[in-house]
Design a protein around this motif. Structure first.
Motif, PDB file in Angstrom:
ATOM      1  N   LEU A  24      32.830 -12.877 -24.909  1.00 16.47           N
ATOM      2  CA  LEU A  24      32.691 -13.436 -23.416  1.00 16.47           C
ATOM      3  C   LEU A  24      33.597 -13.379 -22.617  1.00 16.47           C
ATOM      4  N   ILE A  28      34.361 -15.735 -28.329  1.00 18.96           N
ATOM      5  CA  ILE A  28      35.231 -16.222 -27.209  1.00 18.96           C
ATOM      6  C   ILE A  28      35.720 -14.511 -26.824  1.00 18.96           C
ATOM      7  N   ARG A  67      21.470 -23.719 -17.520  1.00 12.29           N
ATOM      8  CA  ARG A  67      21.956 -22.558 -17.848  1.00 12.29           C
ATOM      9  C   ARG A  67      22.204 -22.756 -19.601  1.00 12.29           C
ATOM     10  N   LEU A  95      33.914 -20.707 -20.783  1.00 12.89           N
ATOM     11  CA  LEU A  95      33.642 -19.105 -20.273  1.00 12.89           C
ATOM     12  C   LEU A  95      32.330 -18.743 -19.935  1.00 12.89           C
ATOM     13  N   SER A  96      31.637 -19.508 -20.514  1.00 12.98           N
ATOM     14  CA  SER A  96      30.175 -18.890 -20.190  1.00 12.98           C
ATOM     15  C   SER A  96      29.476 -19.570 -19.150  1.00 12.98           C
ATOM     16  N   LEU A  97      29.676 -20.818 -19.103  1.00 16.05           N
ATOM     17  CA  LEU A  97      28.826 -22.036 -18.399  1.00 16.05           C
ATOM     18  C   LEU A  97      29.776 -22.443 -17.043  1.00 16.05           C
ATOM     19  N   LYS A  98      31.043 -22.379 -16.923  1.00 17.05           N
ATOM     20  CA  LYS A  98      31.686 -22.851 -15.848  1.00 17.05           C
ATOM     21  C   LYS A  98      32.349 -21.935 -15.132  1.00 17.05           C
ATOM     22  N   GLU A  99      32.682 -22.073 -13.869  1.00 17.37           N
ATOM     23  CA  GLU A  99      33.487 -21.211 -12.609  1.00 17.37           C
ATOM     24  C   GLU A  99      34.760 -21.481 -12.919  1.00 17.37           C
ATOM     25  N   GLN A 101      24.154 -21.355 -23.308  1.00 17.51           N
ATOM     26  CA  GLN A 101      24.851 -20.337 -24.073  1.00 17.51           C
ATOM     27  C   GLN A 101      24.519 -20.572 -25.448  1.00 17.51           C
ATOM     28  N   ILE A 144      25.366 -20.366 -29.147  1.00 19.54           N
ATOM     29  CA  ILE A 144      26.767 -20.085 -29.983  1.00 19.54           C
ATOM     30  C   ILE A 144      26.289 -19.514 -31.696  1.00 19.54           C
ATOM     31  N   SER A 150      37.131 -24.568 -29.927  1.00 16.61           N
ATOM     32  CA  SER A 150      36.571 -23.189 -29.669  1.00 16.61           C
ATOM     33  C   SER A 150      35.116 -23.321 -28.946  1.00 16.61           C
ATOM     34  N   LEU A 151      34.472 -24.281 -29.146  1.00 11.38           N
ATOM     35  CA  LEU A 151      33.071 -24.551 -28.496  1.00 11.38           C
ATOM     36  C   LEU A 151      33.121 -25.023 -27.332  1.00 11.38           C
ATOM     37  N   LEU A 171      35.662 -24.124 -25.322  1.00 12.88           N
ATOM     38  CA  LEU A 171      36.336 -22.775 -24.904  1.00 12.88           C
ATOM     39  C   LEU A 171      35.011 -21.989 -24.388  1.00 12.88           C
ATOM     40  N   ILE A 172      34.026 -21.860 -25.324  1.00 14.01           N
ATOM     41  CA  ILE A 172      32.760 -20.844 -25.277  1.00 14.01           C
ATOM     42  C   ILE A 172      31.950 -21.667 -24.021  1.00 14.01           C
ATOM     43  N   GLU A 173      32.053 -22.873 -24.072  1.00 11.27           N
ATOM     44  CA  GLU A 173      31.096 -23.297 -22.896  1.00 11.27           C
ATOM     45  C   GLU A 173      31.779 -23.110 -21.587  1.00 11.27           C
ATOM     46  N   LYS A 210      25.079 -24.487 -26.000  1.00  9.37           N
ATOM     47  CA  LYS A 210      25.792 -25.469 -24.750  1.00  9.37           C
ATOM     48  C   LYS A 210      24.651 -24.983 -23.701  1.00  9.37           C
TER      49      LYS A 210
END
Lengths: 223, 223
Positions: free
Chosen positions: B142, B139, B67, A142-146, B69, B71, A135-136, A138-140, B61
């Protein structure tokens, strides 16, 4: 197949004495879900632990407007709703992505066995730890990747586990794939068309064939 | 304060016999970090479990472009890096957000005690379960919520835990707050200005004062 035969092959119960596996099997219920059918939602009270016997399950969150984010995909042998041990509500919803058989039993039974058997608790802790890590990731993402980076990372990860290293066959629609990547179906189509035009991959119905692995790897680094 | 006195008050070790707490304390190391100092990164190998003695720690992260995020935020008594039990690398990085004292000990020691003491494993499982739930909330936020919704949900949640129910004092900059919400600092400023103009809240330096709780609650539902 009876529940005991299923449970004894599940990694979570490795090292658990036969009598405890039998006790769990005795309380287990098997259920069948067809593709697209809801198993539970995050608004229903239910304290149960689930296993995929066969088929595939997605764990997801939905917005009031009907948008969805897929969080996990689970296949045969994998447990889900492990948080049932501590909570009355699941933090997310579950749906069958294809014809699926699941096995479930009350969380209290699991808690009962777990308190007597540290090996089960330890296994659960390892599974929970893996889920937390995923899940971390996924967070990365969603928030930091295009979106192109997310797609590339997903394809590289998925193809590593396949026999055919060039062909990704999700077994579900691109609309479902978009929900995994946190993209709209339109954005995903646009990215796929762009990568196809660049010769990185081609789309064959639901399947995606990778032609240039080096370019895909490069993309996962956002470059 | 010596390590035993710290550990015996930590909820994770509730119910653990004194000799085990002493064994853990015997291997514990205390360290001090100043505000903004890195505790560990997700690229360093280290199998250790950490506790905040005092101060505050963020788990985050970072992208190659810098950039970030955020958590999790952890305060006194809270453990972090629980995945150390199963992994050599932490799935995320940790930084002190203010002057912070932490206590750490090797994951093997914890594993050793945990295998003998189901109560510790059970407590760890509950903590891990809570963390997993929190990461699923993030998640959802975001992928399915806009910035004003995320800010409103964060404020409502934070104020519930405070003595002064109208004033949110993060103790850190709006730039840090933006990293929690998955927003750029510019977007957060714009949203704060808009909500201030509407009379929902006002900004007092780093602090945010809520004037209209009903409107804020409404916003958390995306309306």
């Amino acid at each position: 197949m009876d529940s005991y035969d299923i449970l004894k092959h599940i990694p979570l119960f490795e090292g658990l004495p036969r009598n405890h596996v039998e006790a769990l099997a005795g309380c287990a219920v098997q259920k069948h879900y067809s593709s697209g059918q809801t198993i539970f939602t995050d608004t229903q009270e239910h304290r149960a632990l689930y296993f995929v016997v066969w088929g595939r399950v997605k764990i997801y969150k939905a917005s009031p407007e009907g948008r969805e984010q897929t969080i996990f995909l689970f296949g045969p042998g994998e447990p889900f709703c492990l948080t049932a041990l501590s909570d009355e509500f699941s933090p997310a919803s579950a749906m069958a992505l294809e014809d699926t058989r699941i096995l479930m039993f009350p969380a209290e039974i699991l808690e009962d066995v777990a308190r007597k058997e540290p090996s089960l608790l330890f296994n659960m802790l390892l599974v929970m730890s893996r889920r937390l890590k995923e899940s971390l990731v996924l967070i990365e993402s969603l928030s930091l990747k295009e979106i192109p980076e997310r797609l590339a990372a997903f394809l590289v990860h998925s193809l590593k586990q396949k026999k055919e290293p060039d062909l990704y066959d999700p077994g579900f629609s691109h609309r479902e794939l978009a929900k995994i990547l946190g993209a709209t179906p339109e954005t995903l189509s646009r990215v796929l068309r762009k990568l196809a035009a660049e010769g990185v991959l081609s789309v064959e119905g639901r399947k995606i064939r990778v032609h240039d692995h080096a370019a895909l790897e490069e993309l996962t680094r956002g470059s």
